[in-house]
Write a protein that holds these residues in place. Structure first.
Motif, PDB file in Angstrom:
ATOM      1  N   PRO A 117       0.787  -1.242   0.000  1.00  0.00           N
ATOM      2  CA  PRO A 117       0.000   0.000   0.000  1.00  0.00           C
ATOM      3  C   PRO A 117       0.814   1.285   0.000  1.00  0.00           C
ATOM      4  N   THR A 118       2.136   1.196   0.159  1.00  0.00           N
ATOM      5  CA  THR A 118       2.945   2.412   0.197  1.00  0.00           C
ATOM      6  C   THR A 118       3.307   2.924  -1.195  1.00  0.00           C
ATOM      7  N   THR A 119       2.993   2.151  -2.238  1.00  0.00           N
ATOM      8  CA  THR A 119       3.443   2.495  -3.594  1.00  0.00           C
ATOM      9  C   THR A 119       2.297   2.354  -4.587  1.00  0.00           C
ATOM     10  N   ALA A 120       2.106   3.368  -5.422  1.00  0.00           N
ATOM     11  CA  ALA A 120       1.116   3.315  -6.491  1.00  0.00           C
ATOM     12  C   ALA A 120       1.817   3.084  -7.821  1.00  0.00           C
ATOM     13  N   ALA A 121       1.203   2.304  -8.678  1.00  0.00           N
ATOM     14  CA  ALA A 121       1.728   2.047 -10.012  1.00  0.00           C
ATOM     15  C   ALA A 121       0.907   2.806 -11.038  1.00  0.00           C
ATOM     16  N   VAL A 122       1.583   3.591 -11.867  1.00  0.00           N
ATOM     17  CA  VAL A 122       0.966   4.213 -13.032  1.00  0.00           C
ATOM     18  C   VAL A 122       1.374   3.396 -14.248  1.00  0.00           C
ATOM     19  N   ALA A 123       0.416   2.787 -14.907  1.00  0.00           N
ATOM     20  CA  ALA A 123       0.668   2.042 -16.138  1.00  0.00           C
ATOM     21  C   ALA A 123       0.252   2.913 -17.314  1.00  0.00           C
ATOM     22  N   ALA A 124       1.141   3.019 -18.296  1.00  0.00           N
ATOM     23  CA  ALA A 124       0.865   3.866 -19.462  1.00  0.00           C
ATOM     24  C   ALA A 124       1.274   3.108 -20.719  1.00  0.00           C
ATOM     25  N   ALA A 125       0.425   2.194 -21.139  1.00  0.00           N
ATOM     26  CA  ALA A 125       0.649   1.438 -22.371  1.00  0.00           C
ATOM     27  C   ALA A 125      -0.467   1.811 -23.338  1.00  0.00           C
ATOM     28  N   THR A 126      -1.003   0.858 -24.117  1.00  0.00           N
ATOM     29  CA  THR A 126      -2.127   1.168 -24.999  1.00  0.00           C
ATOM     30  C   THR A 126      -3.265   1.770 -24.184  1.00  0.00           C
ATOM     31  N   SER A 127      -3.601   1.111 -23.092  1.00  0.00           N
ATOM     32  CA  SER A 127      -4.508   1.676 -22.092  1.00  0.00           C
ATOM     33  C   SER A 127      -3.677   2.053 -20.877  1.00  0.00           C
ATOM     34  N   ASP A 151      -2.452   5.139   1.026  1.00  0.00           N
ATOM     35  CA  ASP A 151      -1.676   6.370   1.168  1.00  0.00           C
ATOM     36  C   ASP A 151      -0.278   6.155   0.591  1.00  0.00           C
ATOM     37  N   PRO A 152      -0.187   5.960  -0.733  1.00  0.00           N
ATOM     38  CA  PRO A 152       1.123   5.654  -1.328  1.00  0.00           C
ATOM     39  C   PRO A 152       2.106   6.808  -1.200  1.00  0.00           C
ATOM     40  N   GLN A 153       3.340   6.451  -0.846  1.00  0.00           N
ATOM     41  CA  GLN A 153       4.406   7.439  -0.722  1.00  0.00           C
ATOM     42  C   GLN A 153       5.249   7.530  -1.984  1.00  0.00           C
ATOM     43  N   ARG A 154       5.108   6.557  -2.880  1.00  0.00           N
ATOM     44  CA  ARG A 154       5.851   6.547  -4.146  1.00  0.00           C
ATOM     45  C   ARG A 154       4.874   6.336  -5.292  1.00  0.00           C
TER      46      ARG A 154
END
Length: 500
Positions: A267-277, A404-407
């Protein structure tokens, strides 16, 4: 900056190995990883493909074509791997796929993808018939064209003969396993992305099954990652001797794999995925009781959920811009690196409908603020700003949850093809963004999900990342204004989830 991401030789690799496969929007890929999560030996394997799309909202692919692609990848990778060292085989695919299968285990439909929006009328009907908020809190998702209740009803109503010919309904990954192994199951994450799984119980949801017009025995068994497949056809080991004794893990969704592969595994890290979607996702412990209105929450196993939101069009917007907008000698990287300009057109980047946060499946792109002086470069910049602002709308709702992601870790084709766009994203989010420099993070995550079972005590190689992009304070007011203008334009032209 962490990790090297380099390949390791067979002599230095740690057992057990995992043969991992990923079926994405543009290709099927495979690679072999050691117990530390490092790619082993030579290069990965890849077979390109394309979705068939239509102006009516169609988005399909031939499921047997994908089966052949995966068989080719397995053959290539297994031939290069020493016998006895591959302890597991794992597969992820793009989420929310659907294949109808007959009594002879053959596909009687194309594979309908997450982007197929032809079931808009059925979405509207389901929303009239059901309390959508209750459905969302129970299944974790809205009634929407991305999910299977409406898609199955659409097929039943528009092509009843084909619907009747299907004895079973499954995801693309499940179908591939059925054809390759003679048995199949749905990984929990794959089942969750159907919109028909009760996220609290981990079982198929009776109300949504009834809405779709299918019985539970027409669907696969749901399996957590810790419960690999049994009853694999003995001919599989004869075909691929290097896989003799390997454990086959039920197919999972690419979203779950992407979080694991980028290092956003808690839960400390969020992933942003930026591919086709695209998406923003946080892997949280337990099963959250309540979900904000614009987000989804997918159960991925008995103790974890993936909380976040998704965008249909990210790399698809970039590809459209490259194909359509005249830039002359202007470098797109320079356009993204430039300071924001208030004369840039405002763009709602919905080429194939909206998912988070408004869930308007019939939405289409809107370009506002164009004058005779507007250049192709300004239009390019405005569209990619619109993509960044779409991510910000998801992040804004995530901030209202217990996550509450810190990264923030960013990965995917767009982050590598247009890295300067990450500064626009950091400015729009008002949060530092750390790019993951590893290619094929989703494939990496698919291997890691199997290694959680096969080698739980082995330390993993850190995921390599690049320099962090920090928000520019002078740009913050501009993006606050743009976010407000985006919201006004959205409310003026997009009618919301009632559109399907």
């Amino acid at each position: 900056m962490a990790g090297s991401g380099g390949r390791v030789g067979l002599d230095d690799a740690l057992d057990p190995f995992v043969l991992a496969m990923d079926v994405g929007s543009t290709a099927s890929r495979g690679d072999v990883y050691d117990a530390a999560g490092r790619p082993v030996g030579g290069d990965r394997s890849k077979v390109a493909h394309e979705f068939r799309t239509g102006a009516d909202g169609a988005s399909e692919i031939d499921p047997d074509q994908v089966v052949d692609e995966l068989a080719e990848i397995i053959t290539e990778l297994a031939a290069a791997a020493p016998e006895g060292r591959i302890g597991g085989v794992a597969l992820d695919t793009f989420a929310s796929s659907l294949v109808g299968v007959d009594a002879d285990d053959r596909a009687v439909t194309p594979c309908y993808t997450y982007a197929d929006s032809r079931c808009g009328a059925q979405v509207r009907a389901l929303r009239r018939e059901h309390d959508e908020e209750q459905v969302r809190q129970r299944t974790g998702v809205r009634l929407h064209s991305s999910y299977l209740p409406a898609r199955l009803r659409w097929l039943r109503e528009t092509d009843p003969d084909r619907f009747a010919a299907a004895r079973r309904w499954m995801s693309l990954g499940e179908y591939a396993y059925l054809r390759l192994l003679g048995t199949t199951a749905a990984g929990t994450a794959t089942a969750a992305w159907t919109g028909m799984l009760d996220r609290h119980t981990g079982r198929w949801d009776p109300e949504m099954l009834a809405a779709a017009g299918v019985e539970p025995d027409r669907l696969s068994q749901v399996r957590d990652p810790g419960d690999p497949l049994t009853d694999v056809d003995p001919e599989v080991a004869k075909r691929w001797p290097a896989l003799d004794g390997a454990r086959w893990f039920a197919p999972i969704s690419d979203g779950f794999a992407s979080n694991l592969g980028t290092g956003a595994a808690d839960p400390t890290t969020a992933a942003v995925a930026a591919a086709t979607s695209g998406a923003i996702r946080v892997l949280v412990r337990d099963i959250p009781e309540r979900i904000p209105p614009g987000l989804w929450c997918y159960r991925v196993d008995a103790g974890r959920s993936l909380l976040g939101g998704a965008l249909n069009d990210v790399g698809r917007v970039l590809s459209w811009l490259h194909d359509t907008v005249q830039l002359g000698d202007t470098d797109p990287a320079d356009l993204m690196a430039a300071a924001p300009d208030p004369t840039t057109p405002l763009v709602l980047p919905y080429l194939s409908g909206e998912r988070s946060t408004g869930w308007a499946a019939d939405a289409r792109a809107v370009i506002s603020g164009v004058s005779g002086a507007t250049t192709g470069g300004q239009l390019f910049r405005g569209a990619m700003e619109g993509v960044a602002l779409s991510y910000e709308r998801i992040a804004d709702q995530l901030r209202t949850t217990s996550a509450d992601p810190q990264r923030i870790l960013a990965s995917g084709r767009v982050t590598q093809d247009l890295p300067s766009w990450l500064q626009v994203l950091a400015d729009a989010l008002g949060t530092p963004v750390e790019p993951v420099t590893m290619k094929r993070a989703t494939l990496h995550g698919t291997a890691l999900h199997a290694l959680e079972v096969l080698a739980p005590d082995t330390a993993r190689e850190p995921v390599p990342t690049g320099p962090t992009l920090h928000p520019v304070p002078e740009h913050r007011e501009h993006y606050r204004d743009r976010a407000e203008a985006y919201d006004r334009l959205y409310r003026a032209v997009i009618t919301g989830p009632g559109t399907g």
